[in-house]
Motif scaffolding. Structure first.
Motif, short mmCIF file in Angstrom:
data_model
loop_
_atom_site.label_atom_id
_atom_site.label_comp_id
_atom_site.label_asym_id
_atom_site.label_seq_id
_atom_site.Cartn_x
_atom_site.Cartn_y
_atom_site.Cartn_z
N HIS A 35 0.81 -1.22 0.00
CA HIS A 35 0.00 0.00 0.00
C HIS A 35 0.85 1.27 0.00
O HIS A 35 0.58 2.22 0.74
N GLY A 36 1.92 1.28 -0.79
CA GLY A 36 2.75 2.47 -0.94
C GLY A 36 3.78 2.68 0.15
O GLY A 36 4.49 3.67 0.14
N GLY A 37 3.89 1.75 1.09
CA GLY A 37 4.87 1.89 2.17
C GLY A 37 5.80 0.69 2.25
O GLY A 37 5.55 -0.35 1.63
N PHE A 38 6.87 0.83 3.00
CA PHE A 38 7.85 -0.24 3.18
C PHE A 38 7.84 -0.68 4.63
O PHE A 38 7.99 0.14 5.54
N TYR A 39 7.66 -1.99 4.85
CA TYR A 39 7.53 -2.53 6.20
C TYR A 39 8.49 -3.70 6.40
O TYR A 39 8.38 -4.72 5.72
N PRO A 40 9.44 -3.61 7.35
CA PRO A 40 10.36 -4.71 7.62
C PRO A 40 9.64 -5.89 8.29
O PRO A 40 8.78 -5.70 9.15
N ILE A 41 10.01 -7.11 7.89
CA ILE A 41 9.47 -8.31 8.51
C ILE A 41 10.23 -8.56 9.81
O ILE A 41 11.44 -8.74 9.80
N GLU A 42 9.52 -8.54 10.93
CA GLU A 42 10.14 -8.76 12.23
C GLU A 42 9.94 -10.19 12.73
O GLU A 42 10.75 -10.70 13.49
N ASP A 43 8.86 -10.84 12.29
CA ASP A 43 8.59 -12.21 12.69
C ASP A 43 7.63 -12.81 11.67
O ASP A 43 6.94 -12.08 10.96
N MET A 44 7.59 -14.15 11.60
CA MET A 44 6.70 -14.84 10.67
C MET A 44 6.09 -16.05 11.34
O MET A 44 6.71 -16.66 12.21
N GLY A 45 4.90 -16.40 10.89
CA GLY A 45 4.25 -17.63 11.33
C GLY A 45 3.76 -18.40 10.12
O GLY A 45 3.63 -17.84 9.03
N GLN A 46 3.52 -19.69 10.30
CA GLN A 46 3.03 -20.52 9.20
C GLN A 46 1.53 -20.35 9.03
O GLN A 46 0.80 -20.22 10.00
N GLY A 47 1.09 -20.38 7.78
CA GLY A 47 -0.32 -20.38 7.46
C GLY A 47 -0.65 -21.67 6.73
O GLY A 47 0.19 -22.56 6.60
N ARG A 48 -1.86 -21.80 6.25
CA ARG A 48 -2.27 -23.00 5.52
C ARG A 48 -1.72 -23.01 4.11
O ARG A 48 -1.62 -21.97 3.47
N GLY A 49 -1.36 -24.19 3.63
CA GLY A 49 -0.95 -24.35 2.24
C GLY A 49 0.31 -23.59 1.86
O GLY A 49 0.41 -23.11 0.74
N GLY A 50 1.25 -23.43 2.77
CA GLY A 50 2.49 -22.73 2.47
C GLY A 50 2.43 -21.23 2.63
O GLY A 50 3.38 -20.52 2.34
N ALA A 51 1.29 -20.72 3.07
CA ALA A 51 1.15 -19.27 3.29
C ALA A 51 1.92 -18.87 4.55
O ALA A 51 2.32 -19.71 5.35
N ARG A 52 2.15 -17.58 4.71
CA ARG A 52 2.85 -17.05 5.88
C ARG A 52 2.04 -15.91 6.49
O ARG A 52 1.36 -15.17 5.78
N VAL A 53 2.16 -15.76 7.78
CA VAL A 53 1.61 -14.60 8.49
C VAL A 53 2.82 -13.75 8.85
O VAL A 53 3.68 -14.17 9.61
N LEU A 54 2.90 -12.57 8.26
CA LEU A 54 4.03 -11.68 8.47
C LEU A 54 3.70 -10.69 9.58
O LEU A 54 2.66 -10.05 9.57
N HIS A 55 4.62 -10.58 10.53
CA HIS A 55 4.49 -9.57 11.58
C HIS A 55 5.43 -8.44 11.17
O HIS A 55 6.66 -8.60 11.17
N LEU A 56 4.84 -7.33 10.78
CA LEU A 56 5.58 -6.21 10.21
C LEU A 56 5.69 -5.07 11.22
O LEU A 56 4.77 -4.85 12.02
N ARG A 57 6.80 -4.35 11.18
CA ARG A 57 6.99 -3.20 12.06
C ARG A 57 6.03 -2.09 11.65
O ARG A 57 5.99 -1.68 10.50
N GLY A 58 5.24 -1.61 12.58
CA GLY A 58 4.36 -0.48 12.33
C GLY A 58 3.07 -0.84 11.61
O GLY A 58 2.40 0.03 11.05
N ARG A 59 2.70 -2.13 11.62
CA ARG A 59 1.49 -2.54 10.90
C ARG A 59 0.95 -3.82 11.53
O ARG A 59 1.67 -4.59 12.14
N GLU A 60 -0.35 -4.06 11.35
CA GLU A 60 -0.95 -5.29 11.86
C GLU A 60 -0.42 -6.50 11.07
O GLU A 60 0.11 -6.33 9.97
N PRO A 61 -0.53 -7.72 11.61
CA PRO A 61 -0.05 -8.90 10.88
C PRO A 61 -0.69 -8.99 9.49
O PRO A 61 -1.84 -8.59 9.30
N TYR A 62 0.05 -9.49 8.54
CA TYR A 62 -0.38 -9.55 7.14
C TYR A 62 -0.25 -10.98 6.64
O TYR A 62 0.81 -11.60 6.73
N TYR A 63 -1.34 -11.54 6.11
CA TYR A 63 -1.39 -12.91 5.62
C TYR A 63 -0.98 -12.91 4.15
O TYR A 63 -1.56 -12.20 3.33
#
Length: 91
Positions: A35-63
């Protein structure tokens, strides 16, 4: 995120190179373009089917289940003539 052409990757943070990466290729420290911004990945979790849940600095988790535009630090060590300068200790 809007679909971007591989040949028109926006300029990212200084010293970083951008590419579309599938969730399994993402690493901690990569910077994701959302969405026009740059967010560093600080942590990750596994999702279904090889997906990831990204925990980004300054933003809510992103699937992420599809390729996402991510920037990674450029590694200059493999370039010819490049050498690290000794660091100076300041006591």
């Amino acid at each position: 995120m809007t679909k971007l052409d591989e040949n028109k990757i926006p300029v990212g943070p200084l010293g970083m190179s951008g590419a579309f990466r599938v969730p399994s290729e993402l690493k901690l420290g990569d910077v994701v373009h959302l969405h026009g911004g740059f967010y560093p990945i600080e942590d990750m979790g596994q999702g279904r089917g090889g997906a990831r849940v990204l925990h980004l600095r300054g933003r809510e988790p992103y699937y992420v289940s599809d390729p996402v535009l991510a920037y990674r630090q450029i590694n200059f060590e493999g370039l010819m003539g490049y050498r690290l300068l000794p660091t100076v200790s300041r006591s």
